[in-house]
Motif scaffolding. Structure first.
Motif, PDB file in Angstrom:
ATOM      1  N   ASP A 102       6.148 -39.778  23.384  1.00  0.00           N
ATOM      2  CA  ASP A 102       5.217 -40.245  22.358  1.00  0.00           C
ATOM      3  C   ASP A 102       3.998 -40.903  23.000  1.00  0.00           C
ATOM      4  N   VAL A 103       3.430 -40.232  23.988  1.00  0.00           N
ATOM      5  CA  VAL A 103       2.264 -40.806  24.684  1.00  0.00           C
ATOM      6  C   VAL A 103       1.199 -39.739  24.867  1.00  0.00           C
ATOM      7  N   ALA A 104       0.006 -40.193  25.141  1.00  0.00           N
ATOM      8  CA  ALA A 104      -1.083 -39.264  25.441  1.00  0.00           C
ATOM      9  C   ALA A 104      -0.788 -38.577  26.768  1.00  0.00           C
ATOM     10  N   ALA A 105      -1.359 -37.404  26.951  1.00  0.00           N
ATOM     11  CA  ALA A 105      -1.188 -36.694  28.215  1.00  0.00           C
ATOM     12  C   ALA A 105      -1.916 -37.446  29.323  1.00  0.00           C
ATOM     13  N   SER A 106      -1.394 -37.355  30.557  1.00  0.00           N
ATOM     14  CA  SER A 106      -2.100 -37.965  31.681  1.00  0.00           C
ATOM     15  C   SER A 106      -3.297 -37.087  32.040  1.00  0.00           C
ATOM     16  N   ASP A 107      -4.198 -37.666  32.848  1.00  0.00           N
ATOM     17  CA  ASP A 107      -5.364 -36.894  33.305  1.00  0.00           C
ATOM     18  C   ASP A 107      -4.905 -35.587  33.939  1.00  0.00           C
ATOM     19  N   GLN A 108      -3.918 -35.721  34.803  1.00  0.00           N
ATOM     20  CA  GLN A 108      -3.436 -34.566  35.545  1.00  0.00           C
ATOM     21  C   GLN A 108      -2.864 -33.500  34.607  1.00  0.00           C
ATOM     22  N   THR A 110      -3.800 -32.946  31.604  1.00  0.00           N
ATOM     23  CA  THR A 110      -4.921 -32.299  30.918  1.00  0.00           C
ATOM     24  C   THR A 110      -5.619 -31.295  31.840  1.00  0.00           C
ATOM     25  N   VAL A 111      -5.731 -31.632  33.118  1.00  0.00           N
ATOM     26  CA  VAL A 111      -6.306 -30.687  34.081  1.00  0.00           C
ATOM     27  C   VAL A 111      -5.440 -29.424  34.124  1.00  0.00           C
ATOM     28  N   ILE A 112      -4.128 -29.639  34.154  1.00  0.00           N
ATOM     29  CA  ILE A 112      -3.198 -28.504  34.212  1.00  0.00           C
ATOM     30  C   ILE A 112      -3.313 -27.638  32.956  1.00  0.00           C
ATOM     31  N   LEU A 113      -3.516 -28.287  31.823  1.00  0.00           N
ATOM     32  CA  LEU A 113      -3.688 -27.535  30.575  1.00  0.00           C
ATOM     33  C   LEU A 113      -4.881 -26.582  30.691  1.00  0.00           C
ATOM     34  N   GLY A 114      -5.966 -27.077  31.240  1.00  0.00           N
ATOM     35  CA  GLY A 114      -7.137 -26.223  31.469  1.00  0.00           C
ATOM     36  C   GLY A 114      -6.795 -25.059  32.388  1.00  0.00           C
ATOM     37  N   GLY A 115      -6.026 -25.373  33.436  1.00  0.00           N
ATOM     38  CA  GLY A 115      -5.613 -24.314  34.357  1.00  0.00           C
ATOM     39  C   GLY A 115      -4.769 -23.258  33.660  1.00  0.00           C
ATOM     40  N   LYS A 116      -3.865 -23.704  32.820  1.00  0.00           N
ATOM     41  CA  LYS A 116      -3.002 -22.758  32.099  1.00  0.00           C
ATOM     42  C   LYS A 116      -3.832 -21.848  31.190  1.00  0.00           C
ATOM     43  N   VAL A 117      -4.799 -22.446  30.490  1.00  0.00           N
ATOM     44  CA  VAL A 117      -5.648 -21.636  29.614  1.00  0.00           C
ATOM     45  C   VAL A 117      -6.386 -20.585  30.440  1.00  0.00           C
ATOM     46  N   MET A 118      -7.013 -21.038  31.526  1.00  0.00           N
ATOM     47  CA  MET A 118      -7.774 -20.084  32.336  1.00  0.00           C
ATOM     48  C   MET A 118      -6.875 -18.977  32.862  1.00  0.00           C
ATOM     49  N   GLY A 119      -5.638 -19.325  33.168  1.00  0.00           N
ATOM     50  CA  GLY A 119      -4.703 -18.337  33.688  1.00  0.00           C
ATOM     51  C   GLY A 119      -4.405 -17.220  32.697  1.00  0.00           C
ATOM     52  N   MET A 120      -4.671 -17.464  31.420  1.00  0.00           N
ATOM     53  CA  MET A 120      -4.368 -16.454  30.411  1.00  0.00           C
ATOM     54  C   MET A 120      -5.596 -15.631  30.038  1.00  0.00           C
ATOM     55  N   LEU A 121      -6.763 -16.055  30.496  1.00  0.00           N
ATOM     56  CA  LEU A 121      -8.000 -15.386  30.086  1.00  0.00           C
ATOM     57  C   LEU A 121      -8.346 -14.248  31.031  1.00  0.00           C
ATOM     58  N   PRO A 135       0.272 -37.840  19.277  1.00  0.00           N
ATOM     59  CA  PRO A 135      -0.506 -38.954  19.813  1.00  0.00           C
ATOM     60  C   PRO A 135      -1.457 -38.547  20.928  1.00  0.00           C
ATOM     61  N   LEU A 136      -1.638 -37.263  21.125  1.00  0.00           N
ATOM     62  CA  LEU A 136      -2.520 -36.838  22.200  1.00  0.00           C
ATOM     63  C   LEU A 136      -3.962 -37.208  21.877  1.00  0.00           C
ATOM     64  N   VAL A 137      -4.723 -37.408  22.948  1.00  0.00           N
ATOM     65  CA  VAL A 137      -6.114 -37.810  22.802  1.00  0.00           C
ATOM     66  C   VAL A 137      -6.983 -36.633  23.240  1.00  0.00           C
ATOM     67  N   CYS A 138      -8.095 -36.433  22.583  1.00  0.00           N
ATOM     68  CA  CYS A 138      -8.983 -35.341  22.991  1.00  0.00           C
ATOM     69  C   CYS A 138     -10.424 -35.807  22.985  1.00  0.00           C
ATOM     70  N   GLY A 139     -10.663 -36.902  23.696  1.00  0.00           N
ATOM     71  CA  GLY A 139     -12.013 -37.448  23.804  1.00  0.00           C
ATOM     72  C   GLY A 139     -12.793 -36.778  24.920  1.00  0.00           C
TER      73      GLY A 139
END
Ligand code: BES
Ligand code: MN
Ligand code: ZN
Length: 526
Positions: A102-108, A110-121, A135-139
């Motif tokens: 129940d916490v926001a994602a860490s910086d790392q 979020t970086v990995i999330l970007g990597g995962k997206v790029m990996g699918m494109l 509770p995730l943050v998207c600022g």
């Protein structure tokens, strides 16, 4: 390096089901470009309000696809839907972001999330609904981290491929719009992150470059290019180093046709210090830059020797770090120093049995010319300590094969004379995913490099090989807080990850940038 990905921020409200720019445009092969919409979902398909609304037309299809694919929104899982109903996109990608915590994602993360997206494109036009369920943050900071992940994953070193198009990359150029709540804030937050991304890319490029192209003087020239960012760069050639008495470093390079170089970079992000009338101490990073390590007269076996073009990953990291700090105008006074040499067998090469004199005055008996990195670092560490009296020194080196035996490729070995510095490196490692693991040092290990003929010898035998190498370095450090990172396992030939598909990983740039940002930068008073 490869086909550039164009990434820009747009307002979330600009991502509309019918607003797919370039849908009619065709790629190089004359095929219509594929358009793709990316969204994020947590448990029970929970989404941000804007995303839920936008995806309404295909809600039923999404629910059905999720059921069929057993998609539960778990972090790391993906729902890939071709031809989503009622949306003018060819493809809809929904990434799970539910970590069960129940916490926001860490910086790392979020970086990995970007990597995962790029990996699918695979190219074409992509629009991302950068919106998260609580509770995730998207600022703005998260958006900047996400884009760093996109770019780090996209990196590819194909400078020397003359036939680049393959079936694996059918769609060519990639144009990504990241929809965020506050475009201005995201652009602002991205400036610093982009500086760091560029630093990682620079480090990766240097590690990947072949040794015939990236010989010591060329390496120095690449470092010199940092002057454009306001970094002061001084190059010491062999004549200057002889005068200083850098007999250890020079011995390593003496079998090479190429001239050895020591490069000192300084970024004074806090001003020169002189104006304020008080002398503040710089911090210092030192890198091993063996542009190619044959082993010298103690020559290495042939198999896999080509990998020794990466034996300058420590120096590459230092250059990439200096780029990152200068490009984001870090408020810190920092020195980057690299010893750049080539270790070759030759009629003029140094030999086992030679005794060389280091700049510190201490003499070293050469047992094995393949233990060359420590000789290079001995003189550069001493020089930096002597000339700049830094607050601390951190060196990075692809120093020993033994560190691969001990830690594999997951963590770098950390050796230090200082608990606080070690702790801080450990924390920065956790925050960036560039993990370090501290190994012991002590007098019993130090004794293992005592020599019959000189003050010390350059190897301590097979046992504890990474530790005796660190003990060797410590003999060139007085009481300056110091840490040594053995990156033989992490700097090159790294396992491919969500954010790195490259042989040269650029390991350490994000770690040390974080160390500086969290502990050593003058913070504006809030
Ligand atoms: N550059 C190598 C270490 C290395 C090995 C880096 C594998 C990356 C991957 C270093 O100069 C070296 O040769 N070290 C020797 C030391 C030994 C002779 C005491 C080693 O590790 O075998
Ligand atoms: Mn070696
Ligand atoms: Zn080496």
């Amino acid at each position: 390096m490869s086909e550039k990905a164009k990434v820009e921020f747009v307002a979330l409200s600009q991502i509309l089901p019918k607003a797919v720019a370039g849908k009619e445009a065709a790629n190089a092969k004359g095929e219509a470009e594929v358009s793709c919409l990316v969204a994020f979902a947590g448990a029970a398909m929970a989404m941000g309000a804007g995303s839920a609304k936008l995806l309404e037309p295909s809600a039923e299809q999404i629910a059905r696809a999720a059921r069929a694919a057993r998609f539960k929104g778990k972090v790391g899982s993906v729902l890939d839907i071709a031809g989503p109903h009622g949306l003018d996109f060819d493809r809809l990608l929904i990434l799970g972001v539910d970590s069960g915590k129940d916490v926001a994602a860490s910086d790392q993360e979020t970086v990995i999330l970007g990597g995962k997206v790029m990996g699918m494109l695979r190219g074409g036009n992509v629009q991302v609904l950068f919106e998260m369920p609580a509770p995730l943050v998207c600022g703005a900071d998260e958006a900047a981290d996400f884009v760093q992940g996109l770019l780090l994953r996209h990196y590819k070193f194909d400078l020397y491929k003359t036939r680049k198009k393959t079936d694996a990359e059918p769609d060519g150029a990639l144009h990504i719009k990241v929809g965020v709540a506050d475009v201005e804030a995201a652009v602002e937050a991205s400036q610093a992150t982009k500086a760091v991304t560029d630093g990682v890319v620079l480090a990766r490029n240097l590690v990947n470059e072949p040794p015939n192209v990236l010989f010591p003087e060329e390496f120095a020239a690449r470092a010199k290019a940092l002057e454009a960012l306001g970094v002061e760069v001084t190059v010491l050639d062999e004549k200057a180093m002889s005068k200083l008495g850098m007999g250890a470093l020079l011995a390593v390079g003496q079998g090479s046709r190429r001239e050895s170089q020591t490069v000192i970079m300084r970024w004074r992000g806090t001003g020169s210090g002189k104006e304020k009338g008080k002398k503040s101490k710089p911090i210092a990073f030192i890198g091993k830059g063996v542009i190619f390590d044959t082993g010298g007269i103690s020559i290495k076996p042939g198999a896999g020797m080509e990998d020794m073009k990466g034996d300058m990953a420590g120096a590459a990291c230092v250059v990439g770090l200096m780029h990152a700090l200068a490009a984001r105008k870090a408020k810190v006074d920092v020195i980057g120093a690299i010893g750049v040499v080539e270790n070759m067998p030759d009629g003029n090469a140094y030999r086992p049995g030679d005794i060389v004199k280091s700049m510190s005055g201490q003499t070293i008996e050469i047992i094995n010319t393949d233990a060359e990195g420590r000789l290079v670092l001995a003189d550069v560490l001493w020089y930096v300590q002597d000339k700049y009296e830094p607050a601390f020194m951190v060196d990075l080196a692809t120093l020993t094969g033994a560190i691969l035996v001990a830690l594999g490729q997951e963590k770098a070995g950390l050796f230090s004379n200082n608990d606080e510095l070690s702790h801080r490196l450990g924390e920065a490692g956790k925050a960036t995913g560039e993990a370090v693991w501290r190994l012991p040092m002590g007098p019993a290990y130090d004794k293992m490099i005592d020599s019959k003929f000189a003050d010390m010898k350059n190897t301590g035998g097979r046992h504890g090989g990474s530790i005796t190498a660190a003990q060797f370095l410590q003999r060139f450090v007085n009481d300056t807080p110091w840490a040594h990172l053995d990156i033989a396992g992490t700097g090159m030939g790294s396992p491919q990850s969500d954010i790195n598909q490259s042989w040269g990983s650029g390991w350490g740039v994000r770690l040390l940038n974080r160390l500086v940002a969290d502990y050593y930068e003058a913070k504006p008073k809030a």
